[in-house]
Enzyme design. Structure first.
Site, PDB file in Angstrom:
ATOM      1  N   SER A 280      34.286 -21.193 -10.791  1.00  0.00           N
ATOM      2  CA  SER A 280      34.115 -20.674 -12.248  1.00  0.00           C
ATOM      3  C   SER A 280      32.458 -21.015 -12.704  1.00  0.00           C
ATOM      4  O   SER A 280      32.390 -22.094 -12.370  1.00  0.00           O
ATOM      5  CB  SER A 280      34.987 -21.368 -13.281  1.00  0.00           C
ATOM      6  OG  SER A 280      34.593 -21.315 -14.452  1.00  0.00           O
TER       7      SER A 280
ATOM      8  N   HIS B 209      32.049 -13.887  -8.228  1.00  0.00           N
ATOM      9  CA  HIS B 209      31.536 -12.564  -8.516  1.00  0.00           C
ATOM     10  C   HIS B 209      31.053 -11.941  -7.214  1.00  0.00           C
ATOM     11  O   HIS B 209      31.403 -10.879  -7.406  1.00  0.00           O
ATOM     12  CB  HIS B 209      30.279 -13.053  -9.371  1.00  0.00           C
ATOM     13  CG  HIS B 209      30.614 -13.657 -10.639  1.00  0.00           C
ATOM     14  ND1 HIS B 209      30.195 -14.984 -10.936  1.00  0.00           N
ATOM     15  CD2 HIS B 209      31.164 -13.280 -11.780  1.00  0.00           C
ATOM     16  CE1 HIS B 209      30.661 -15.213 -11.876  1.00  0.00           C
ATOM     17  NE2 HIS B 209      31.237 -14.242 -12.865  1.00  0.00           N
TER      18      HIS B 209
ATOM     19  N   GLU C 206      41.211 -12.396 -10.405  1.00  0.00           N
ATOM     20  CA  GLU C 206      42.734 -12.692 -10.861  1.00  0.00           C
ATOM     21  C   GLU C 206      42.597 -13.936 -11.467  1.00  0.00           C
ATOM     22  O   GLU C 206      43.590 -14.419 -12.015  1.00  0.00           O
ATOM     23  CB  GLU C 206      43.725 -12.762  -9.718  1.00  0.00           C
ATOM     24  CG  GLU C 206      44.149 -11.475  -9.164  1.00  0.00           C
ATOM     25  CD  GLU C 206      45.147 -11.537  -8.189  1.00  0.00           C
ATOM     26  OE1 GLU C 206      45.249 -12.627  -7.600  1.00  0.00           O
ATOM     27  OE2 GLU C 206      45.810 -10.541  -7.762  1.00  0.00           O
ATOM     28  N   LYS C 207      41.343 -14.779 -11.404  1.00  0.00           N
ATOM     29  CA  LYS C 207      41.358 -15.951 -12.100  1.00  0.00           C
ATOM     30  C   LYS C 207      41.331 -16.031 -13.526  1.00  0.00           C
ATOM     31  O   LYS C 207      42.312 -16.862 -14.201  1.00  0.00           O
ATOM     32  CB  LYS C 207      39.813 -16.403 -11.730  1.00  0.00           C
ATOM     33  CG  LYS C 207      39.194 -17.483 -12.834  1.00  0.00           C
ATOM     34  CD  LYS C 207      39.189 -18.771 -12.465  1.00  0.00           C
ATOM     35  CE  LYS C 207      38.748 -20.004 -13.181  1.00  0.00           C
ATOM     36  NZ  LYS C 207      38.084 -19.547 -14.523  1.00  0.00           N
TER      37      LYS C 207
ATOM     38  N   LEU D 202      26.173 -16.082 -11.897  1.00  0.00           N
ATOM     39  CA  LEU D 202      27.087 -15.782 -10.833  1.00  0.00           C
ATOM     40  C   LEU D 202      27.335 -16.655  -9.850  1.00  0.00           C
ATOM     41  O   LEU D 202      26.358 -17.462  -9.433  1.00  0.00           O
ATOM     42  CB  LEU D 202      26.274 -14.388 -10.152  1.00  0.00           C
ATOM     43  CG  LEU D 202      25.993 -13.310 -11.133  1.00  0.00           C
ATOM     44  CD1 LEU D 202      25.558 -12.232 -10.465  1.00  0.00           C
ATOM     45  CD2 LEU D 202      27.329 -12.872 -11.864  1.00  0.00           C
ATOM     46  N   HIS D 203      28.466 -16.712  -9.449  1.00  0.00           N
ATOM     47  CA  HIS D 203      28.731 -17.639  -8.141  1.00  0.00           C
ATOM     48  C   HIS D 203      29.456 -16.838  -7.013  1.00  0.00           C
ATOM     49  O   HIS D 203      29.833 -15.629  -7.282  1.00  0.00           O
ATOM     50  CB  HIS D 203      29.607 -18.781  -8.649  1.00  0.00           C
ATOM     51  CG  HIS D 203      31.136 -18.363  -9.172  1.00  0.00           C
ATOM     52  ND1 HIS D 203      31.757 -17.568  -8.889  1.00  0.00           N
ATOM     53  CD2 HIS D 203      31.273 -18.541 -10.758  1.00  0.00           C
ATOM     54  CE1 HIS D 203      32.915 -17.442  -9.946  1.00  0.00           C
ATOM     55  NE2 HIS D 203      32.383 -17.960 -10.789  1.00  0.00           N
TER      56      HIS D 203
ATOM     57  N   MET E 288      29.369 -12.107 -16.846  1.00  0.00           N
ATOM     58  CA  MET E 288      28.695 -12.601 -18.090  1.00  0.00           C
ATOM     59  C   MET E 288      27.358 -13.348 -17.161  1.00  0.00           C
ATOM     60  O   MET E 288      26.760 -14.335 -17.877  1.00  0.00           O
ATOM     61  CB  MET E 288      29.321 -13.504 -18.815  1.00  0.00           C
ATOM     62  CG  MET E 288      30.389 -12.729 -19.707  1.00  0.00           C
ATOM     63  SD  MET E 288      30.862 -13.352 -21.259  1.00  0.00           S
ATOM     64  CE  MET E 288      31.551 -15.168 -20.798  1.00  0.00           C
ATOM     65  N   GLY E 289      27.109 -13.136 -16.081  1.00  0.00           N
ATOM     66  CA  GLY E 289      26.096 -13.726 -15.374  1.00  0.00           C
ATOM     67  C   GLY E 289      26.534 -15.104 -14.745  1.00  0.00           C
ATOM     68  O   GLY E 289      27.668 -15.413 -14.769  1.00  0.00           O
TER      69      GLY E 289
HETATM   70  O1  PAF Z   1      35.232 -12.340 -17.304  1.00  0.00           O
HETATM   71  C1  PAF Z   1      34.290 -12.159 -17.797  1.00  0.00           C
HETATM   72  O2  PAF Z   1      33.207 -12.740 -17.360  1.00  0.00           O
HETATM   73  C2  PAF Z   1      34.208 -11.494 -19.430  1.00  0.00           C
HETATM   74  O3  PAF Z   1      35.365 -11.938 -19.874  1.00  0.00           O
HETATM   75  C3  PAF Z   1      33.749 -10.017 -19.103  1.00  0.00           C
HETATM   76  C4  PAF Z   1      35.149  -9.289 -18.700  1.00  0.00           C
HETATM   77  C5  PAF Z   1      32.565  -9.614 -18.136  1.00  0.00           C
HETATM   78  C6  PAF Z   1      33.727  -9.382 -20.546  1.00  0.00           C
HETATM   79  O4  PAF Z   1      32.694 -10.041 -21.176  1.00  0.00           O
END
Ligand code: PAF
Length: 278
Positions: free
Chosen positions: A186, A37, A149-150, A33-34, A30-31
């Site tokens: 997160s 990701h 896994e978080k 990003l850290h 969902m952007g």
């Molecule tokens: O974990 C997330 O960031 C979201 O739940 C996902 C898997 C991208 C779905 O929107």
């Protein structure tokens, strides 16, 4: 790095990859990003020839009282990070590309989606996640999908859904990336005040203490109850601390099941989740 905003542009690239016999992975995000990701992108690079990261803040997984409008967005920064991490294609669909006018379908989930953990406190959440993830799997036609896994319950829910619906994608879970003091990385950590950020490590410490007690022969229920109590004492509003079967998330019935400890608690306005294996 290619940027695709429509399904048609995405499919052109994926078809060209297929023509060259390239396998590809998807990393749904969902952007905001850290490093966590980017580790998923790195894991994807090791598994397939090409990597797609998706950025879509999915309205269907937020309840009315949750933080959709407050959810952090940084498209420019995210794209720069993805490119540096070696991502081949970033897919940024507009809401209408995922949910065109008249969209009414949702996926009915069972098993790990009804474990009484996140689903109990965020009843709308997994329907929204499953719907968007199914669409992202179908849009990207990926061979492999990488999840952290978080969000352990999410990982099991998506794995089960992909298996049940023959979506043709192998779902792979990657261990949680942590800050130096143990806090799980997160996008929501940025909401924590300095004081809360300091307190937040109590979650992983409580889980580790409980795991240690269980490994030493202690009763899982007693150990997780003590962990919840200690977090409450420190000012957390605890949703759950629970020991579950690591593969099904069912409440364990025998001492030799593989266990996972999962916790969710609110610190001020921020809801934190974490989990560890026993
Ligand atoms: O974990 C997330 O960031 C979201 O739940 C996902 C898997 C991208 C779905 O929107």
């Amino acid at each position: 790095m290619i940027i695709a905003r429509t399904l048609s542009d995405l499919r052109d690239v994926v078809n060209a990859w297929r023509g060259e016999d390239f396998s590809h992975a998807v990393v749904p995000t969902m952007g905001a990003l850290h490093e966590g990701h980017l580790m998923l992108v790195a894991a994807a690079r090791e598994k397939t020839d090409r990597v797609i990261a998706t950025i879509f803040v999915n309205p269907k997984q937020f309840a009315a009282n949750e933080d959709l409008s407050r959810y952090p967005r940084d498209e420019e920064g995210d794209l720069a990070k993805l490119e540096a991490a070696g991502c081949d294609l970033a897919y940024l669909p507009a809401p209408d590309e995922i949910y065109p006018p008249g969209f009414v379908t949702s996926i009915s989930l069972g098993g790990p989606a009804k474990a009484g953990l996140e689903d109990k406190f965020r009843p709308h959440f997994f329907d929204g996640v499953a719907t968007v993830v199914a669409k992202l799997f179908i849009h990207t036609a990926a061979d492999v999908a990488i999840f952290g896994e978080k969000d352990y319950q999410q990982l099991l829910v998506v794995t089960q859904m992909a298996r049940d619906l023959d979506l043709g994608v192998e779902v792979v879970g990657i261990p949680t990336i942590r800050e130096e003091d143990g806090l799980a990385k997160s996008s929501r950590n940025r909401y924590l005040s300095k004081h809360e950020r300091h307190q937040a490590t109590a979650i992983i410490r409580a889980l580790e203490q409980a795991a240690e007690k269980i490994r030493g022969g202690g009763d899982p229920q007693t150990a997780t109850k003590a962990a919840a109590r200690s977090l409450t004492t420190l000012g957390f509003e605890v949703d759950y601390v629970s020991a579950r079967n690591a593969e099904t998330l069912a409440v364990p019935v025998s001492a030799d099941e593989p266990l996972r400890l999962l916790a969710a608690a609110r610190l001020g306005k921020t809801r934190l989740i974490d989990n560890i294996p026993v």
